[in-house]
Design a protein around this motif. Sequence first.
Motif: not given
Length: 457
Positions: A257-260, A265-267, A404-411
Amino acid sequence: MNESQQPSVWEKVCYGSGDLASNLMWATCGSYLLYYYTDILRLDLAAITFLLLVVRVIDAFVDPVVGYFLDKRSGATIPRIIRFLAIPFGLTAFLTFLPIAADPWLTLVWASVSYLAFGAVYAAINTSYGVLNNLMSQDAQVRVSLSVYRMVGCQVGVFFIASCTLPLVHWLGGANDVTGERTGFAPFAAILAAMATLLWLATGSVCKVRNFSQPTPYRLLDVPKLLMRNTAWRSCTAAFALYFVNISAYVSMAIFYAKVVLGRDAEFGGVMLSLFTFAAMFSMLFASRVTRRLGKRTTLQVSNTIQGMAMVGVLCAPHCVPVVLVMFSIASFTLGLGSPIYYAMVSDSIDLGTQQSGVRMAGMAYAINSLAMKLAYAATGSLVASFLTFGGYDPSLTEQAKEVGQWIIIGFVGLPAVSCLLSLVFIRRYPDDRKISHVSLAQSLPNEERRQAAGPL
């Protein structure tokens, strides 16, 4: 049972150190294992999705085997079992993050075998640890207090992993890139494994058994009937499983979620996990006070409602960093408030079942509860990993496709919101605290009088 001496503060701290030990590795696997397999080892995403699901499901079914084994033995053996499993826990945890120089297929096989071995030992020691709450005290409020210490230990471990993992991995690996991460994860895991081993030894050495209940024979075929008759255990297990759906969604997807979605970044994902842990840990300090005033059931109803509303708030502005951090903090606070309550409810519901049936099956009841937690966690982890596949996530790209961002928001947002709504249905069926107190008062009665005092569940 001798209740004249309740657990001391030091004993409660050592009890909580068990969940600290557990979560040093559980949080590492939950938050970074998918990232480690995909972005560092560069294993096939579809294969890893399948691996996580299969290994976690197999691991989950170890719990009932361990539970049945525990029910055949006196409760006094539980601390010894924890001490015996402490070193295997640390060893298999280290091997899970030990990379081997091999082709992708052998690396995948090694990942499967090492993770499965760790999962089996994890199941054995944590099922034993879960039963320990029932054995240390039968007082409902003391169990809440023990669960608070347990959850503080849990969140300290999660907070440490969230805030320190990547900085320490980069330092140990000598570089702030994938090369450093590939080199640094193994020594970092070795340090965690050594710490976890010592903490488990402290739990098994200091915690005392006060409820010296003896084994009660039962047939495996009777287990489903006995558990399904226990409405308290059934509803608590279902709600607790949904609680783990939320945890899995948050910790598995925070980095992505942070990256996309947020473009960091990952941190920064580690910062989000640290915030999640700190807010949850802070809320646990109020769990005993709130439950004394509102009761366990009402507290969970309120906390799940607020958590669901916070996720809706994130959904309204998913790309706005301040809104996401504030709403995620609120959701984390309410999630943490429920943690010790759920564990206390599991112990209470097990006693309710014993009072009704006269059959002591604490090990099996806790094990199947744990199985439900792990299945929920595994299924959610596999589901959110598949969301990355659906969206077309490619770790080699610096900028991902919009899908990708849309699916990450769903999850990360939608799934926990729905889970909170479903939890309310099951929490409503759990008995109120008056019923729990009634059973606690019946503990000193003979078996037949206990069953009459407990009444229908």
